[in-house]
Design a protein around this motif. Structure first.
Motif, PDB file in Angstrom:
ATOM      1  N   GLU A 147       0.823  -1.198   0.000  1.00 17.73           N
ATOM      2  CA  GLU A 147       0.000   0.000   0.000  1.00 17.73           C
ATOM      3  C   GLU A 147       0.862   1.255   0.000  1.00 17.73           C
ATOM      4  O   GLU A 147       0.427   2.325  -0.442  1.00 17.73           O
ATOM      5  N   VAL A 148       2.101   1.127   0.510  1.00 17.67           N
ATOM      6  CA  VAL A 148       3.009   2.260   0.498  1.00 17.67           C
ATOM      7  C   VAL A 148       3.586   2.449  -0.898  1.00 17.67           C
ATOM      8  O   VAL A 148       3.697   3.547  -1.423  1.00 17.67           O
ATOM      9  N   VAL A 149       3.954   1.314  -1.511  1.00 15.89           N
ATOM     10  CA  VAL A 149       4.595   1.371  -2.820  1.00 15.89           C
ATOM     11  C   VAL A 149       3.606   1.735  -3.910  1.00 15.89           C
ATOM     12  O   VAL A 149       3.913   2.503  -4.811  1.00 15.89           O
ATOM     13  N   GLU A 150       2.373   1.180  -3.817  1.00 13.50           N
ATOM     14  CA  GLU A 150       1.405   1.370  -4.888  1.00 13.50           C
ATOM     15  C   GLU A 150       0.090   1.901  -4.333  1.00 13.50           C
ATOM     16  O   GLU A 150      -0.584   1.212  -3.585  1.00 13.50           O
ATOM     17  N   SER A 151      -0.264   3.090  -4.671  1.00  9.24           N
ATOM     18  CA  SER A 151      -1.584   3.610  -4.350  1.00  9.24           C
ATOM     19  C   SER A 151      -2.550   3.111  -5.409  1.00  9.24           C
ATOM     20  O   SER A 151      -2.135   2.640  -6.471  1.00  9.24           O
ATOM     21  N   PRO A 152      -3.869   3.187  -5.139  1.00 10.73           N
ATOM     22  CA  PRO A 152      -4.841   2.735  -6.136  1.00 10.73           C
ATOM     23  C   PRO A 152      -4.666   3.408  -7.487  1.00 10.73           C
ATOM     24  O   PRO A 152      -5.096   2.882  -8.500  1.00 10.73           O
ATOM     25  N   ARG A 153      -4.042   4.614  -7.489  1.00  9.29           N
ATOM     26  CA  ARG A 153      -3.888   5.327  -8.749  1.00  9.29           C
ATOM     27  C   ARG A 153      -2.445   5.291  -9.261  1.00  9.29           C
ATOM     28  O   ARG A 153      -2.067   6.072 -10.130  1.00  9.29           O
ATOM     29  N   SER A 154      -1.615   4.422  -8.699  1.00  9.21           N
ATOM     30  CA  SER A 154      -0.214   4.382  -9.097  1.00  9.21           C
ATOM     31  C   SER A 154      -0.086   3.967 -10.552  1.00  9.21           C
ATOM     32  O   SER A 154      -0.892   3.189 -11.071  1.00  9.21           O
ATOM     33  N   PRO A 155       0.954   4.479 -11.237  1.00  8.93           N
ATOM     34  CA  PRO A 155       1.149   4.120 -12.656  1.00  8.93           C
ATOM     35  C   PRO A 155       1.301   2.622 -12.858  1.00  8.93           C
ATOM     36  O   PRO A 155       0.818   2.077 -13.847  1.00  8.93           O
ATOM     37  N   ARG A 156       1.977   1.931 -11.920  1.00 10.22           N
ATOM     38  CA  ARG A 156       2.193   0.494 -12.088  1.00 10.22           C
ATOM     39  C   ARG A 156       0.878  -0.262 -12.055  1.00 10.22           C
ATOM     40  O   ARG A 156       0.626  -1.129 -12.895  1.00 10.22           O
ATOM     41  N   ARG A 157       0.034   0.074 -11.085  1.00  7.22           N
ATOM     42  CA  ARG A 157      -1.262  -0.596 -11.000  1.00  7.22           C
ATOM     43  C   ARG A 157      -2.126  -0.257 -12.206  1.00  7.22           C
ATOM     44  O   ARG A 157      -2.844  -1.107 -12.724  1.00  7.22           O
ATOM     45  N   SER A 158      -2.051   0.984 -12.674  1.00  2.14           N
ATOM     46  CA  SER A 158      -2.822   1.384 -13.841  1.00  2.14           C
ATOM     47  C   SER A 158      -2.378   0.605 -15.075  1.00  2.14           C
ATOM     48  O   SER A 158      -3.207   0.169 -15.874  1.00  2.14           O
ATOM     49  N   ARG A 159      -1.059   0.426 -15.229  1.00  2.00           N
ATOM     50  CA  ARG A 159      -0.555  -0.336 -16.377  1.00  2.00           C
ATOM     51  C   ARG A 159      -1.024  -1.777 -16.325  1.00  2.00           C
ATOM     52  O   ARG A 159      -1.380  -2.361 -17.347  1.00  2.00           O
ATOM     53  N   ARG A 160      -1.005  -2.355 -15.116  1.00  2.00           N
ATOM     54  CA  ARG A 160      -1.468  -3.745 -14.988  1.00  2.00           C
ATOM     55  C   ARG A 160      -2.933  -3.868 -15.360  1.00  2.00           C
ATOM     56  O   ARG A 160      -3.339  -4.832 -16.003  1.00  2.00           O
ATOM     57  N   ARG A 161      -3.727  -2.885 -14.937  1.00  3.70           N
ATOM     58  CA  ARG A 161      -5.155  -2.925 -15.251  1.00  3.70           C
ATOM     59  C   ARG A 161      -5.374  -2.837 -16.756  1.00  3.70           C
ATOM     60  O   ARG A 161      -6.171  -3.596 -17.319  1.00  3.70           O
ATOM     61  N   TRP A 162      -4.658  -1.917 -17.412  1.00  2.00           N
ATOM     62  CA  TRP A 162      -4.809  -1.794 -18.854  1.00  2.00           C
ATOM     63  C   TRP A 162      -4.303  -3.035 -19.582  1.00  2.00           C
ATOM     64  O   TRP A 162      -4.862  -3.441 -20.602  1.00  2.00           O
ATOM     65  N   ARG A 163      -3.259  -3.658 -19.034  1.00  2.77           N
ATOM     66  CA  ARG A 163      -2.746  -4.882 -19.640  1.00  2.77           C
ATOM     67  C   ARG A 163      -3.787  -5.998 -19.541  1.00  2.77           C
ATOM     68  O   ARG A 163      -4.017  -6.731 -20.505  1.00  2.77           O
ATOM     69  N   ARG A 164      -4.422  -6.123 -18.377  1.00  2.00           N
ATOM     70  CA  ARG A 164      -5.470  -7.137 -18.211  1.00  2.00           C
ATOM     71  C   ARG A 164      -6.628  -6.876 -19.157  1.00  2.00           C
ATOM     72  O   ARG A 164      -7.163  -7.804 -19.775  1.00  2.00           O
TER      73      ARG A 164
END
Length: 396
Positions: free
Chosen positions: A7-24
């Motif tokens: 939760e520290v490294v990745e917020s719900p709006r973090s670029p990494r999480r966003s990229r994973r969502r778009w990849r899925r």
């Protein structure tokens, strides 16, 4: 501060999480494009030269199905849990899969017609007609196979160490009933009636009892209360219990008189000989985060006489690796549905050591994998019939 470093490294709006969502989303879109695009091309655009209104109408139908599938799945299996949407979405998914598979296979017919000298548009029209006819027949037959009361599959199993007093012990197995968005209360009662006709010594339910909570699915599950066995009725969880209410289903089965083998065992006795019947949680239980859950064969066998043969209930066939290490004589599993809709069985085989039937593992462990009693999702079974298994244990 937080106890979860992620939760520290990745917020719900973090670029990494966003990229994973778009990849899925990209992967899902690609799969759906193939699922609907290949049949569209086969039936409408491969050289059949249908009239323009027919092509336009067919294209609109494919587009509507393409848009409807994710919406129905979201409403049916998302937070709202609308059964009507789930039932329609599941049926559409199953029909799309069968149409895709036979559209791909239809290209073999196209090649044969090409070799035979049949030109377009006749060639493409023959392929389209054959695909539609085969798919229609398979969906009607597959729905009948899914909804009927399963036939009884009888199998003799030699069990290492089984005493002569237990020779001929009859074990009835149901699994993967998946009570869900289609109300199958009557079907459930008919299944129990067929099980009772077998006069089994032990009746097992090997998990995936329902898709939903006890409150939502109790009407369909309640006939299980009247299942009869001369020695024991036993139940273990499957992976789908951990999508909803695993502990609730364990408590419910206990409340209607079954023994929930939640990483524990019981011992049955007949003719002076004894058999340990043990059960473990599903392989996904620990990852669910539910406290006190997780497959633990050591705990299940704690206190058992090591000289007695063990019959183990474990929902997934791949759990047999632990059974082999523990010297289990026979493991009973479900989970695979035999693939349910051919050729999905080949994909199942990538994850599980066995798709259905009796197999040997290690020096002494046998595994029986049931095709399942019900169905999950699409209400079709194609070349993978459901079953009520009747295992007759034999002195080896």
């Amino acid at each position: 501060m937080t106890d979860n470093p992620a939760e520290v490294v990745e917020s719900p709006r973090s670029p990494r999480r966003s990229r994973r969502r778009w990849r899925r989303m990209g992967i899902v879109f690609t799969i759906m494009a193939l699922l609907f695009g290949v049949p569209w091309w086969t039936l409408l655009a491969s050289g059949a030269a249908w009239p323009a209104p027919a092509v336009a109408t067919g294209t609109l139908l494919f587009a509507a199905a393409f848009a409807a599938l994710p919406a129905l799945m979201a409403f049916g299996h998302g937070r709202r849990h609308l059964d009507w949407a789930a039932a329609l979405g599941d049926a559409l998914l199953g029909a799309a899969w069968v149409l895709f598979v036979w559209s791909v296979l239809g290209q073999l017919l196209r090649l044969a017609l090409l070799v035979a000298g049949v030109d377009d548009p006749a060639r493409s029209r023959l392929v389209a007609g054959a695909v539609v006819a085969v798919v229609a027949i398979l969906l009607v037959w597959g729905h009948f196979e899914a909804m009927r009361v399963p036939r009884v599959k009888e199998v003799d199993v030699a069990v290492d160490g089984l005493g002569r007093g237990l020779d001929g012990l009859r074990v009835a197995v149901i699994t993967d009933t998946h009570y869900g968005p289609i109300d199958r209360a009557r079907w459930s009662a008919a299944v129990v009636a067929r099980v009772n006709d077998l006069s089994a010594d032990v009746v097992c339910h090997v998990g995936d009892i329902a898709d939903g909570t006890v409150d939502v699915r109790e009407a369909q599950a309640s006939p299980l209360a009247s299942a009869r066995a001369t020695l024991a009725r036993v139940y273990v969880t499957g992976n789908h219990e951990y999508f909803s209410e695993a502990q609730g289903w364990l408590d419910y089965m206990e409340s209607i008189g079954w023994t929930a083998l939640h990483n524990r065992h019981l011992v049955i006795d007949r003719g002076g000989d004894r058999l340990v019947i043990a059960g473990v949680d599903d392989a996904t239980a620990e990852a669910s985060g539910l406290r006190g859950h997780g497959a633990d064969l050591d705990a299940a066998l704690a206190g058992a006489d090591p000289g007695l043969p063990v019959l183990l209930l474990a929902h997934q066939p791949k759990q047999v690796v632990h059974a082999v290490r523990a010297g289990v004589a026979l493991q009973i599993s479900g989970h695979t549905h035999g693939g349910q809709i051919w050729p999905f069985n080949f994909l199942v085989r990538l994850e599980q050591p066995v798709v259905h039937g009796l197999s040997r593992h290690g020096e002494r462990t046998r595994l029986y994998t049931s095709r399942g009693t019900g169905f999950w999702g699409p209400p079709f079974r194609v070349f993978a019939p459901s079953e009520i298994s009747l295992l007759t244990l034999r002195h080896a």
